[in-house]
Write a protein that holds these residues in place. Structure first.
Motif, PDB file in Angstrom:
ATOM      1  N   PRO A  56     -76.916 127.222  98.440  1.00 22.51           N
ATOM      2  CA  PRO A  56     -75.723 127.949  98.060  1.00 22.51           C
ATOM      3  C   PRO A  56     -75.412 127.771  96.577  1.00 22.51           C
ATOM      4  O   PRO A  56     -75.845 126.814  95.953  1.00 22.51           O
ATOM      5  CB  PRO A  56     -74.616 127.305  98.902  1.00 22.51           C
ATOM      6  CG  PRO A  56     -75.090 125.899  99.124  1.00 22.51           C
ATOM      7  CD  PRO A  56     -76.599 125.989  99.197  1.00 22.51           C
ATOM      8  N   VAL A  57     -74.656 128.722  96.060  1.00 24.28           N
ATOM      9  CA  VAL A  57     -74.102 128.622  94.718  1.00 24.28           C
ATOM     10  C   VAL A  57     -72.590 128.510  94.910  1.00 24.28           C
ATOM     11  O   VAL A  57     -71.978 129.366  95.550  1.00 24.28           O
ATOM     12  CB  VAL A  57     -74.459 129.852  93.850  1.00 24.28           C
ATOM     13  CG1 VAL A  57     -73.736 129.800  92.521  1.00 24.28           C
ATOM     14  CG2 VAL A  57     -75.967 129.915  93.638  1.00 24.28           C
ATOM     15  N   ILE A  58     -72.022 127.439  94.380  1.00 22.18           N
ATOM     16  CA  ILE A  58     -70.593 127.180  94.545  1.00 22.18           C
ATOM     17  C   ILE A  58     -69.944 127.218  93.169  1.00 22.18           C
ATOM     18  O   ILE A  58     -70.400 126.545  92.248  1.00 22.18           O
ATOM     19  CB  ILE A  58     -70.365 125.808  95.215  1.00 22.18           C
ATOM     20  CG1 ILE A  58     -71.071 125.767  96.571  1.00 22.18           C
ATOM     21  CG2 ILE A  58     -68.875 125.513  95.343  1.00 22.18           C
ATOM     22  CD1 ILE A  58     -71.136 124.395  97.204  1.00 22.18           C
ATOM     23  N   VAL A  59     -68.901 128.020  93.052  1.00 21.74           N
ATOM     24  CA  VAL A  59     -68.155 128.124  91.805  1.00 21.74           C
ATOM     25  C   VAL A  59     -66.759 127.554  92.067  1.00 21.74           C
ATOM     26  O   VAL A  59     -66.021 128.073  92.913  1.00 21.74           O
ATOM     27  CB  VAL A  59     -68.056 129.578  91.317  1.00 21.74           C
ATOM     28  CG1 VAL A  59     -67.323 129.641  89.989  1.00 21.74           C
ATOM     29  CG2 VAL A  59     -69.444 130.210  91.199  1.00 21.74           C
ATOM     30  N   GLU A  60     -66.446 126.472  91.362  1.00 21.93           N
ATOM     31  CA  GLU A  60     -65.158 125.808  91.549  1.00 21.93           C
ATOM     32  C   GLU A  60     -64.602 125.431  90.176  1.00 21.93           C
ATOM     33  O   GLU A  60     -65.264 124.727  89.414  1.00 21.93           O
ATOM     34  CB  GLU A  60     -65.340 124.555  92.408  1.00 21.93           C
ATOM     35  CG  GLU A  60     -64.062 123.841  92.720  1.00 21.93           C
ATOM     36  CD  GLU A  60     -64.250 122.712  93.717  1.00 21.93           C
ATOM     37  OE1 GLU A  60     -63.224 122.123  94.088  1.00 21.93           O
ATOM     38  OE2 GLU A  60     -65.396 122.417  94.122  1.00 21.93           O
ATOM     39  N   ASP A  61     -63.408 125.926  89.890  1.00 20.02           N
ATOM     40  CA  ASP A  61     -62.765 125.661  88.596  1.00 20.02           C
ATOM     41  C   ASP A  61     -63.676 126.017  87.429  1.00 20.02           C
ATOM     42  O   ASP A  61     -63.745 125.302  86.432  1.00 20.02           O
ATOM     43  CB  ASP A  61     -62.321 124.199  88.493  1.00 20.02           C
ATOM     44  CG  ASP A  61     -61.232 123.850  89.492  1.00 20.02           C
ATOM     45  OD1 ASP A  61     -60.420 124.746  89.811  1.00 20.02           O
ATOM     46  OD2 ASP A  61     -61.184 122.703  89.944  1.00 20.02           O
ATOM     47  N   GLY A  62     -64.415 127.126  87.573  1.00 22.73           N
ATOM     48  CA  GLY A  62     -65.292 127.590  86.507  1.00 22.73           C
ATOM     49  C   GLY A  62     -66.631 126.879  86.420  1.00 22.73           C
ATOM     50  O   GLY A  62     -67.479 127.246  85.623  1.00 22.73           O
ATOM     51  N   ARG A  63     -66.837 125.846  87.226  1.00 23.04           N
ATOM     52  CA  ARG A  63     -68.092 125.089  87.218  1.00 23.04           C
ATOM     53  C   ARG A  63     -69.013 125.639  88.315  1.00 23.04           C
ATOM     54  O   ARG A  63     -68.597 125.798  89.456  1.00 23.04           O
ATOM     55  CB  ARG A  63     -67.800 123.606  87.472  1.00 23.04           C
ATOM     56  CG  ARG A  63     -69.035 122.730  87.305  1.00 23.04           C
ATOM     57  CD  ARG A  63     -68.733 121.275  87.613  1.00 23.04           C
ATOM     58  NE  ARG A  63     -68.591 121.148  89.058  1.00 23.04           N
ATOM     59  CZ  ARG A  63     -67.591 120.519  89.671  1.00 23.04           C
ATOM     60  NH1 ARG A  63     -66.609 119.987  88.999  1.00 23.04           N
ATOM     61  NH2 ARG A  63     -67.555 120.458  90.979  1.00 23.04           N
ATOM     62  N   VAL A  64     -70.253 125.904  87.957  1.00 17.69           N
ATOM     63  CA  VAL A  64     -71.236 126.433  88.899  1.00 17.69           C
ATOM     64  C   VAL A  64     -72.133 125.296  89.367  1.00 17.69           C
ATOM     65  O   VAL A  64     -72.722 124.571  88.555  1.00 17.69           O
ATOM     66  CB  VAL A  64     -72.097 127.537  88.235  1.00 17.69           C
ATOM     67  CG1 VAL A  64     -73.163 128.033  89.203  1.00 17.69           C
ATOM     68  CG2 VAL A  64     -71.219 128.682  87.748  1.00 17.69           C
ATOM     69  N   THR A  65     -72.227 125.143  90.694  1.00 23.62           N
ATOM     70  CA  THR A  65     -73.099 124.144  91.301  1.00 23.62           C
ATOM     71  C   THR A  65     -74.092 124.855  92.197  1.00 23.62           C
ATOM     72  O   THR A  65     -73.703 125.718  92.997  1.00 23.62           O
ATOM     73  CB  THR A  65     -72.280 123.139  92.151  1.00 23.62           C
ATOM     74  OG1 THR A  65     -71.292 122.545  91.334  1.00 23.62           O
ATOM     75  CG2 THR A  65     -73.174 122.071  92.744  1.00 23.62           C
ATOM     76  N   VAL A  66     -75.364 124.533  92.055  1.00 20.12           N
ATOM     77  CA  VAL A  66     -76.401 125.117  92.899  1.00 20.12           C
ATOM     78  C   VAL A  66     -76.825 124.060  93.910  1.00 20.12           C
ATOM     79  O   VAL A  66     -77.203 122.947  93.534  1.00 20.12           O
ATOM     80  CB  VAL A  66     -77.603 125.584  92.067  1.00 20.12           C
ATOM     81  CG1 VAL A  66     -78.680 126.171  92.982  1.00 20.12           C
ATOM     82  CG2 VAL A  66     -77.164 126.592  91.017  1.00 20.12           C
ATOM     83  N   GLY A  67     -76.744 124.413  95.186  1.00 15.97           N
ATOM     84  CA  GLY A  67     -77.079 123.485  96.247  1.00 15.97           C
ATOM     85  C   GLY A  67     -75.840 122.754  96.742  1.00 15.97           C
ATOM     86  O   GLY A  67     -74.767 122.839  96.152  1.00 15.97           O
ATOM     87  N   PHE A  68     -76.007 122.053  97.859  1.00 15.37           N
ATOM     88  CA  PHE A  68     -74.903 121.287  98.421  1.00 15.37           C
ATOM     89  C   PHE A  68     -75.481 120.050  99.091  1.00 15.37           C
ATOM     90  O   PHE A  68     -76.352 120.155  99.939  1.00 15.37           O
ATOM     91  CB  PHE A  68     -74.111 122.110  99.421  1.00 15.37           C
ATOM     92  CG  PHE A  68     -72.956 121.374 100.018  1.00 15.37           C
ATOM     93  CD1 PHE A  68     -71.816 121.176  99.270  1.00 15.37           C
ATOM     94  CD2 PHE A  68     -73.037 120.833 101.279  1.00 15.37           C
ATOM     95  CE1 PHE A  68     -70.736 120.449  99.800  1.00 15.37           C
ATOM     96  CE2 PHE A  68     -71.969 120.122 101.821  1.00 15.37           C
ATOM     97  CZ  PHE A  68     -70.825 119.945 101.077  1.00 15.37           C
ATOM     98  N   GLY A  69     -74.941 118.910  98.701  1.00 16.66           N
ATOM     99  CA  GLY A  69     -75.406 117.661  99.290  1.00 16.66           C
ATOM    100  C   GLY A  69     -74.346 116.934 100.067  1.00 16.66           C
ATOM    101  O   GLY A  69     -74.542 115.830 100.515  1.00 16.66           O
TER     102      GLY A  69
END
Length: 71
Positions: A56-69
């Motif tokens: 997944p690609v998660i966008v939170e408070d303008g920060r992009v994170t790829v993956g989920f652990g």
């Protein structure tokens, strides 16, 4: 107030499912974009992810994170 969280992924991805469950469990509202059903969502995700289809690609408070652990 923080920006809305967006989770890009699809229903057949265990990591996407885990991310959605985690945000729900922590009572953090999010928008889920199923990139298999939403062509515009897929384009937005690929722009955020430098053309990659990794989820997944998660966008939170303008920060992009790829993956989920997990949290």
């Amino acid at each position: 107030m923080p920006d809305k969280v967006s989770i890009f992924g699809h229903d057949h991805c265990d990591y996407t499912t885990s991310a959605r469950r985690d945000y729900s469990d922590r009572n953090i509202p999010f928008e889920y974009i199923n990139v298999l059903e939403d062509e515009d969502g897929l384009r937005r995700m690929m722009e955020l992810n430098n053309g990659s289809r990794e989820i997944p690609v998660i966008v939170e408070d303008g920060r992009v994170t790829v993956g989920f652990g997990g949290s």
